[in-house]
Design a protein around this motif. Sequence first.
Motif, PDB file in Angstrom:
ATOM      1  N   ASN A  48      32.456  40.437  37.232  1.00 46.41           N
ATOM      2  CA  ASN A  48      33.773  40.973  36.918  1.00 46.41           C
ATOM      3  C   ASN A  48      33.653  42.321  36.210  1.00 46.41           C
ATOM      4  N   LYS A  49      34.448  43.290  36.645  1.00 43.72           N
ATOM      5  CA  LYS A  49      34.324  44.640  36.104  1.00 43.72           C
ATOM      6  C   LYS A  49      34.723  44.725  34.643  1.00 43.72           C
ATOM      7  N   SER A  87      37.907  36.065  39.497  1.00 43.73           N
ATOM      8  CA  SER A  87      36.574  36.645  39.309  1.00 43.73           C
ATOM      9  C   SER A  87      35.956  36.191  37.984  1.00 43.73           C
ATOM     10  N   ILE A  88      36.768  36.165  36.932  1.00 45.40           N
ATOM     11  CA  ILE A  88      36.256  35.727  35.622  1.00 45.40           C
ATOM     12  C   ILE A  88      35.908  34.240  35.664  1.00 45.40           C
ATOM     13  N   ASP A 117      32.605  33.823  37.316  1.00 48.05           N
ATOM     14  CA  ASP A 117      31.532  34.196  36.389  1.00 48.05           C
ATOM     15  C   ASP A 117      31.265  33.090  35.377  1.00 48.05           C
ATOM     16  N   GLU A 129      41.464  39.196  39.402  1.00 50.97           N
ATOM     17  CA  GLU A 129      40.580  39.345  38.247  1.00 50.97           C
ATOM     18  C   GLU A 129      40.353  38.016  37.538  1.00 50.97           C
ATOM     19  N   CYS A 166      34.289  42.251  32.441  1.00 50.38           N
ATOM     20  CA  CYS A 166      33.167  41.672  31.694  1.00 50.38           C
ATOM     21  C   CYS A 166      32.039  42.696  31.541  1.00 50.38           C
ATOM     22  N   THR A 179      36.983  38.613  27.176  1.00 50.56           N
ATOM     23  CA  THR A 179      37.670  39.162  28.349  1.00 50.56           C
ATOM     24  C   THR A 179      38.983  38.439  28.600  1.00 50.56           C
TER      25      THR A 179
END
Length: 397
Positions: free
Chosen positions: A116-117, A259-260, A263, A256, A119, A233
Amino acid sequence: MNTTEEKYAFNLTLFKTIGYYQMIDPNSKKIFGFNVYNVINITLVIFTSIMTVIGLSGFLYKSDNITSEENSFKDIQMLFYLSCIVLGNLKIAITAYNADAIWELLNVAHESFLSNKYCKQDKYKLYNCGKRFARIFPWYFFMFIMTAVAWSVVPIVVNNHAATQNNEHIYMTNIANLRYPITVKAYNTFYKGFYALEFIMVWYSAYGLVVFDLFIVALLQLLATHYEIISSTYENFKYKAENKDGKLRKEEIQKELVSIIVDCQTIYKKLETLYGISRPIVLVYMVGDAIGMITMPFLIVMSYMQNGSSIFNTNVMAFSWTLFVVGIQSYMYCSLLQNVNERKEDVNFGLYGCDWTLLDIEIKKLILLAMRINSSNNLKMKVTSTKLIDLPMFASV
């Protein structure tokens, strides 16, 4: 160091120096298809194990010319050595057996581990974690080296001040004080050979104990940091704005958040792998540290009484230092495992702390789903700095 290695949170050269990196590196030299470093280490594990068994077999062999040593604590001292050699050999064997899985765990230290961008914006926390570990590394390694040195020096000092070299009824003091199936006279005659043998065994035991610990310390610190990044985040998600009106669109928020969540699940899988590898070691660790906590004070008192009320003698100093190292070692494992558990639990607090009240119902459902997923991942190593061990730890997860 190449470009790829520079992207790791901690310096891989540290592990290359002590030989642990080579044990798990799939590109290391091979012999008959096996990692040559693992072949050497497993050979040493087998050798030290066989010699330890032979050393124990001497208790079944009772020579008529053996005289019991008054107030002798050598047998108690040997009990602690046995716990160290068993644990050290177990760590090396588990490393060799799980080399591929441990190699994959190294990804945790790479800056690209979290995809994730948002993070990634907190990756400086990983490098700060790596810097802290770099400070811990030499001191932790030094403690074990000094412990091995202390135990190696004690027999030399004791034998120089005791009239046992020519005594056919009393064993000369050695590092581990194993009892081989030979007479006391033969043992004392070839004492230098037995000292060299036990010197190798004790030092290899110290090596096996420390190298695995250093790797586990690094991974536990990094996993706790990753959970901290995920929690932060989630909590600060409302501040992540990209478009002109200062808000993320619904589709962007969903993307997003997913995505988190992915992760977070990736971290959990790595944690599950790490616990699967280290669980038997931690269980034996608790037994070994308990033996150390019990035997070392006893040995200190016995040595103090035997040396005419002098606390400044080699035995007392060696046993006191060993007690200090065992205490540090036990506290380190307990505090690190507790820290991982706490950072993992903080993820749900981070989710709850985000600006979910102003979001659409679909996003709220996604957040609720993420919280339920985190709650269902109830993987814990129930060892803390305040409670040494919890019975559920023995149950399979």
